[in-house]
Write an enzyme that holds these catalytic residues in place. Structure first.
Site, PDB file in Angstrom:
ATOM      1  N   ALA A   1      10.844  -3.568  -9.597  1.00  0.00           N
ATOM      2  CA  ALA A   1      12.048  -4.270 -10.030  1.00  0.00           C
ATOM      3  C   ALA A   1      11.635  -5.657 -10.497  1.00  0.00           C
ATOM      4  CB  ALA A   1      13.048  -4.358  -8.878  1.00  0.00           C
ATOM      5  N   MET A   2      11.633  -5.886 -11.807  1.00  0.00           N
ATOM      6  CA  MET A   2      11.136  -7.133 -12.384  1.00  0.00           C
ATOM      7  C   MET A   2      12.308  -8.015 -12.806  1.00  0.00           C
ATOM      8  SD  MET A   2       7.849  -5.722 -14.564  1.00  0.00           S
ATOM      9  CE  MET A   2       7.216  -7.396 -14.845  1.00  0.00           C
ATOM     10  N   SER A   3      12.468  -9.135 -12.107  1.00  0.00           N
ATOM     11  CA  SER A   3      13.583 -10.042 -12.362  1.00  0.00           C
ATOM     12  C   SER A   3      13.285 -11.062 -13.444  1.00  0.00           C
ATOM     13  CB  SER A   3      13.942 -10.784 -11.077  1.00  0.00           C
ATOM     14  OG  SER A   3      12.866 -11.641 -10.700  1.00  0.00           O
ATOM     15  N   GLY A   4      12.012 -11.178 -13.825  1.00  0.00           N
ATOM     16  CA  GLY A   4      11.622 -12.222 -14.758  1.00  0.00           C
ATOM     17  C   GLY A   4      11.044 -13.436 -14.059  1.00  0.00           C
ATOM     18  N   GLY A   5      10.979 -13.391 -12.735  1.00  0.00           N
ATOM     19  CA  GLY A   5      10.397 -14.482 -11.967  1.00  0.00           C
ATOM     20  C   GLY A   5       8.947 -14.221 -11.628  1.00  0.00           C
TER      21      GLY A   5
ATOM     22  N   ASP B   1       7.517 -13.873  -8.644  1.00  0.00           N
ATOM     23  CA  ASP B   1       7.248 -12.976  -7.519  1.00  0.00           C
ATOM     24  C   ASP B   1       7.148 -11.513  -7.951  1.00  0.00           C
ATOM     25  OD1 ASP B   1       7.269 -15.141  -5.705  1.00  0.00           O
ATOM     26  OD2 ASP B   1       9.451 -15.059  -5.593  1.00  0.00           O
ATOM     27  N   SER B   2       8.174 -11.013  -8.622  1.00  0.00           N
ATOM     28  CA  SER B   2       8.145  -9.606  -9.026  1.00  0.00           C
ATOM     29  C   SER B   2       7.090  -9.351 -10.091  1.00  0.00           C
ATOM     30  CB  SER B   2       9.524  -9.165  -9.521  1.00  0.00           C
ATOM     31  OG  SER B   2       9.971  -9.973 -10.592  1.00  0.00           O
TER      32      SER B   2
ATOM     33  N   CYS C   1      24.231  -7.232  -3.308  1.00  0.00           N
ATOM     34  CA  CYS C   1      23.430  -6.824  -4.462  1.00  0.00           C
ATOM     35  C   CYS C   1      22.256  -5.962  -4.015  1.00  0.00           C
ATOM     36  CB  CYS C   1      22.927  -8.050  -5.219  1.00  0.00           C
ATOM     37  SG  CYS C   1      21.922  -7.655  -6.659  1.00  0.00           S
TER      38      CYS C   1
ATOM     39  N   GLY D   1       9.823  -7.978  -5.341  1.00  0.00           N
ATOM     40  CA  GLY D   1       9.141  -9.231  -5.052  1.00  0.00           C
ATOM     41  C   GLY D   1       9.721  -9.985  -3.872  1.00  0.00           C
TER      42      GLY D   1
ATOM     43  N   CYS E   1      22.851 -15.962  -8.691  1.00  0.00           N
ATOM     44  CA  CYS E   1      22.431 -15.690 -10.068  1.00  0.00           C
ATOM     45  C   CYS E   1      23.568 -15.743 -11.074  1.00  0.00           C
ATOM     46  CB  CYS E   1      21.700 -14.352 -10.144  1.00  0.00           C
ATOM     47  SG  CYS E   1      22.742 -12.895  -9.852  1.00  0.00           S
TER      48      CYS E   1
END
EC number: 2.8.1.13
Length: 382
Positions: A18-22, A24-25, A112, A136, A209
Site C-alpha cells: 500500500a503506497m501512500s506516496g510517503g 515509509d511505504s 480508515c 508502511g 489526510c
C-alpha cells in the site's frame, strides 16, 4: 520460511504494498524488492480536498499519487491507482462528520485502517494473487505458537502507530506485514536515500489526510451545513457564560478559544448535541476513571466476555503512553469496560482506546474499542 514468515521463496511470493506516496511505504516497497519478492504497488485515491472544502485547487492527494508512482518507477515495480473515493467518503468522512455532530471526538485513521486498508484493499490484494499485503505502518507483528500472529508496539517509540491499528483482526494479521516495525525512522530515511527515492526527505503528514490545515470544522460545515447551530456555553454549576457558533468547534478537554472572561481556567467537560450546549468546568472535572467501549476488537487469548478484572495497559490518546488499568466485561451493559488505575483528563466519547498487555515499549496489542461512555468514578459506573 522467508523473511515475511511465508513458506514460498521470495521470488514466488507476491506482496502488494500500500503506497501512500510517503517515505515509509516507499521504503517498504524498496526493501521487499531488494529481497527478491514479487512486489506490486497500489495507491488509493481516497479524497479530494476541493470536494470536501469547496475550494478550487485544494487537493494535495494528486501530489501523493504522483510521488507513489515515481517511487514505483524508481524501484522498477508495477503500480496501480485505485479509485476508492466513494467507499472512503461513506466509511470514513461521513462517519467522521456524523460523530462530531453528536458531540464526539472521532479518530478517522482507525476507521480508515479498519474499513478501507485492511478490509477493502486487503480483499483487492488477495484478488490480485497476493500472499501478503505490506504497509508502511510503524507496528510489529510476530508469529505465535500454533501459527497465528500477534501485534506489538514498534521498535521506535516515537513512531509507534499501534494506537491506530488496534482494530486489526486476527484474520487480517495472518496476511498483513509491517516491515518497518523493527526499524527506527532515521534508518527508514537512510534507506530511502540508498534506494534513490525522491521522497527521502518528504515531511511526514501531520493532519488528518482529508482535512487541510487541520480545519475539520470547515469540512463538517460543508458536509452537514444544517447541523451547525449556535448554542450556550454553560458552567457545570448552571451559569450561562456565553454563546458559541456550533459544538463542532469544541472538543472535550479544550481550554483555548473559549473566549470566556471568568478569571478562572475553564475546560470543555461535555458536549450536548441535543441542546447545542458546551458545558465547561475546572480541570478536575475532566478526570475519568471508567471507560465503556463499543465496537471492541479483541486480540487476546482469553475470551473477552469471560474477563473479570484482567490487568492491562491502555492508551486513550496517540500522544500518551499506555497507563495501567483493569479490563472486564460488563454483563449488564454488554460491553467491555476499562477501569483506570489513575484518572485521566480529556477522555471523550468517540476517541479510540487501545489495550496492551503491559506498559512496556514492545508490548503486545490486545485490541481496543471506541469510547462509548466515560465515568468520573467506579461507583458511578457500577
Amino acid at each position: 520460511m522467508n523473511s515475511l514468515d511465508l513458506p514460498k521463496a521470495p521470488q514466488d511470493t507476491r506482496v502488494v504494498v500500500a503506497m501512500s506516496g510517503g517515505v515509509d511505504s516507499s521504503v517498504v516497497a524498496g526493501l521487499l524488492k531488494r529481497q527478491g519478492y514479487d512486489v506490486v504497488g497500489i495507491t488509493l485515491q481516497l479524497y479530494d480536498h476541493g470536494a470536501a472544502t469547496h475550494r478550487r485547487g485544494a487537493c494535495c492527494a494528486g501530489q501523493d499519487i504522483h510521488d507513489a508512482r515515481r517511487a514505483a518507477e524508481t524501484l522498477g515495480i508495477p503500480h496501480y491507482v485505485l479509485d476508492y473515493e466513494d467507499r472512503f467518503r461513506e466509511a470514513v468522512i461521513d462517519r467522521f462528520a456524523d460523530s462530531y455532530i453528536h458531540g464526539e471526538t472521532p479518530i478517522p485513521c482507525v476507521e480508515c485502517n479498519r474499513s478501507i486498508k485492511f478490509r477493502d484493499l486487503l480483499a483487492t490484494a488477495l484478488d490480485l494473487g497476493a500472499d501478503a499485503l505490506a504497509t508502511g505502518h510503524y507496528v510489529a507483528s510476530r508469529p505465535r505458537p500454533g501459527g497465528s500472529r500477534a501485534l506489538y508496539r514498534a521498535l521506535d517509540p516515537a513512531r509507534d502507530q499501534s494506537y491506530f491499528l488496534y482494530a486489526t483482526t486476527a484474520e487480517q494479521l495472518d496476511v498483513l506485514r509491517f516491515p518497518l516495525g523493527e526499524l527506527p525512522k532515521d534508518e527508514t530515511r537512510r534507506l530511502a536515500r540508498e534506494f534513490g527515492l525522491s521522497v527521502a526527505d518528504k515531511p511526514d503528514s501531520q493532519d488528518i489526510c482529508f482535512v487541510p490545515q487541520g480545519r475539520y470544522q470547515d469540512v463538517i460545515a460543508r458536509l452537514r451545513p444544517d447541523s451547525v447551530r449556535p448554542g450556550e456555553i454553560v458552567h457545570l454549576d448552571g451559569r450561562t457564560l456565553g454563546r458559541h457558533d456550533g459544538i463542532i468547534g469544541f472538543t472535550v478537554g479544550q481550554r483555548r478559544g473559549l473566549k470566556l472572561a471568568t478569571g478562572e481556567p475553564l475546560y470543555v467537560v461535555r458536549l450536548d448535541p441535543e441542546t447545542a450546549r458546551v458545558v465547561v468546568g475546572p480541570r478536575e472535572a475532566l478526570a475519568t476513571s471508567v471507560i465503556r467501549l463499543a465496537e471492541t476488537n479483541w486480540l487476546g487469548d482469553e475470551p473477552l466476555t469471560e474477563l473479570d478484572g484482567m490487568p492491562v495497559a491502555v492508551r486513550v490518546r496517540s500522544t500518551r503512553e499506555p497507563r495501567p488499568a483493569t479490563l472486564r466485561w460488563n454483563r449488564a451493559a454488554s460491553c467491555a469496560e476499562v477501569m483506570l488505575a489513575t484518572p485521566e483528563d480529556g477522555v471523550s466519547p468517540g476517541q479510540a482506546c487501545a489495550i496492551y498487555a503491559d506498559e512496556g515499549p514492545r508490548a503486545r496489542v490486545l485490541g481496543g474499542g471506541t469510547i462509548l461512555r466515560v465515568e468520573a468514578s467506579r461507583r458511578e459506573a457500577a
